[in-house]
Design a protein around this motif. Structure first.
Motif: not given
Ligand SMILES: NC(=O)c1ccc[n+]([C@@H]2O[C@H](COP(=O)([O-])OP(=O)(O)OC[C@H]3O[C@@H](n4cnc5c(N)ncnc54)[C@H](OP(=O)(O)O)[C@@H]3O)[C@@H](O)[C@H]2O)c1
Ligand SMILES: NC(=O)c1ccc[n+]([C@@H]2O[C@H](COP(=O)([O-])OP(=O)(O)OC[C@H]3O[C@@H](n4cnc5c(N)ncnc54)[C@H](OP(=O)(O)O)[C@@H]3O)[C@@H](O)[C@H]2O)c1
Lengths: 317, 317
Positions: B14-17, B38-40, B43, B74, B99, B101, B125, B127, B133
């Motif tokens: 559950i970061g930026l994307i 999420t892992r931590s 977050t 991730v 998602v 890259s 995506p 973008a 984060g």
């Protein structure tokens, strides 16, 4: 309005930079008269139509006559020829300057032709756009941008100060350094970035047709703004690379050495080396933000940090 | 509001994307429930504080249970481990996507672990921003950006269409291609540009102290926005280079070959070669403008061409 700093200002070359100087000098009342020279009839006619000056000429010697300040605004490769042409008609005590993106070569080209009794103060305003010609100029171009002066040791201090005052009056921050130091710093901050941008766009242009179409389609993923840089004026940039050869080759050597070691890390799957570099480069970014040299607005160096609204196409060289 | 496309959406990471997907899916009423993993702890607590989902967990298997759509968000190097963790709890008929890259590597990492009866539709995506984060996310991130789907041949068409409908509903333009083609195109449009930016900033960071200070001071002459790219997330980019190794090395080979021939032209004073390249690269720029992939606003790929106001820090990867 205060007393003008100079009587007659002559601009040799009236493209983007020359026309911006004309507009800025007029707006701030810095000179009592502007004389404009350019090589082609076509450009001269545009300058006349835009009302950039008071007198116009195709003859450099004619235009430079009785001028108090002459600023040469042509591609750096044309500096020697211009110096030869105007030297005979320079008025004793006149200040002669330029705006070339390279400094050592300009000094070497012009210095031998200039008579005693005139003051030679080379300059480079770090401000520009990827557009060319007199129609591209605007009076605000130099606001909040650096202008670097590179006078030889022993140059008349009053002349240097007067030229610095001129640049400050049109909005620039003035810095003095040696031509060699200028050329080294600009090689890494400007010339190599432009060379790389030209190169990667060239590599993409040579791709197989089906990939090339998709490069254009998906250019937003990073490539796009390299293409903007790589749309800069070919003559101006050819001259920069030819005339800052030593510093560019020196910096290019360091760049490719480093790139080779990155390539090796990728090939070997050495993630630690990549991670270490990608972390270290963040510090430089922080330094730039701390130094107030950028805002949160991305614009590839086209607007002064102080404004940074990213809506114009400035791109300093 | 129309019927939701999916029942439960699970976001692994559950970061930026991930957070941007959560916000966009909620805004457009596309799912009836959002489950976040999420892992931590840190977050996860931010995600809870931001109210990004309906249920929260540190356990991927737990979060993926009864989900109709699972999107893995991730770094690409963590794809295999995540696939192993969630595989046992996937519901028959569920769609699993990501998602990342890079696409071929993600397929190789995840495919072997996924049970029959679920639909695997990898996605990317185009973008992003250089921020990371859950706090960096925003619902508009994908508007007018491309989202590339890379399903294997034989993947259930209805599942691909449904995922495409999801991305279209949050504003993206969807394109389908093979993972290999994706990786090649992105290598030249995104990965090599980032590698070069990291590299030149690294080269500058290694300069002698007096030059380094001036690089920062005069960074506006072109260098500055390379530093912005080179401030992108080190973990994400390390993983991209390690996992798109072949395409990156192939494109890097072409790039350095071309750069070597430019270097030779500079050394020999061969202005014609430089001029020819600098003219040719302008055509690519024109094609991008013609294709509507950029506006007059420079922003280094951070805003969609359709908006292009250059005031946010988006930077697609
Ligand atoms: N553009 C930038 O971003 C930027 C920034 C800082 C410094 N500079 C420097 O400023 C200088 C001028 O750049 P610019 O952007 O103003 O160029 P420009 O818009 O292309 O204008 C060039 C001017 O120089 C004349 N010229 C061209 N070739 C010539 C030659 N061989 N002999 C005599 N005159 C010639 C042109 O005359 P005709 O049109 O009549 O042929 C025109 O008046 C260059 O030295 C450049 O390095 C540029
Ligand atoms: N940012 C972009 O510009 C962009 C654009 C398009 C696609 N992408 C792709 O999107 C994915 C996510 O990027 P992002 O920008 O959202 O990243 P981010 O903001 O850094 O968030 C990463 C998420 O992944 C988790 N994570 C990190 N390492 C992990 C590991 N080893 N195992 C399990 N979970 C891990 C993090 O968990 P904790 O925080 O709890 O540790 C966090 O939830 C990447 O694959 C990237 O390639 C990014």
């Amino acid at each position: 309005m205060t007393e003008p700093l100079f009587g007659r200002l002559t601009l040799i070359g009236i493209g983007l930079i020359g026309s911006s100087i004309a507009l800025a000098a007029k707006r701030h009342g810095l000179v009592s008269e502007i004389s404009i020279q350019t090589r082609s009839k076509k450009t001269l006619e545009r300058a006349i139509a835009l009302g950039l000056g008071d007198t116009y000429s195709l003859d450099p010697a004619e235009a430079a006559k009785v001028a108090d300040l002459i600023i040469v605004c042509v591609p750096v490769g044309a500096s020697e020829e211009v110096a030869q042409q105007i030297a005979p008609s320079l008025k004793p005590g006149a200040i002669i300057s330029d705006v070339g993106s390279v400094k050592s070569s300009v000094v070497q080209q012009m210095r031998p032709h200039l008579p005693n009794g005139i003051h030679f103060v080379p300059a480079h305003p770090i401000a520009g756009t990827e557009h060319s010609g007199p129609d591209a100029g605007f009076a605000e171009l130099f606001e909040n941008r650096w202008c670097i002066l590179t006078p030889e040791e022993g140059t008349d201090k009053a002349a240097v100060d007067k030229l610095a005052a001129f640049w400050r009056a049109i909005g620039a921050n003035v810095e003095v350094m040696s031509p060699e130091h200028h050329d080294l710093v600009l090689a890494i901050t400007s010339h190599i970035p432009h060379l790389i941008a030209y190169n990667i766009v060239g590599t993409a242009a040579d791709m197989e047709e089906n990939v090339r179409q998709e490069v254009i389609k998906f250019s937003a993923s990073g490539f796009r703004d390299f293409t903007r840089i790589a749309a800069s004026d070919p003559t101006m940039w050819r001259d920069i690379f030819l005339h800052n050869k030593d510093a560019v080759l020196e910096m290019l050597g360091r760049f490719t050495e480093d790139l080779t070691s990155l390539q090796r890390a990728i090939r070997r799957g050495d993630g630690d080396t990549l991670f270490e570099l990608f972390t270290r480069t963040r510090a430089i970014r922080r330094n730039i933000l701390d130094a107030g040299q950028d805002t949160a607005v991305p614009d590839f160096g086209r607007t002064p940090a102080a404004k940074g609204h990213g809506t114009t196409e400035k791109n300093g060289a």
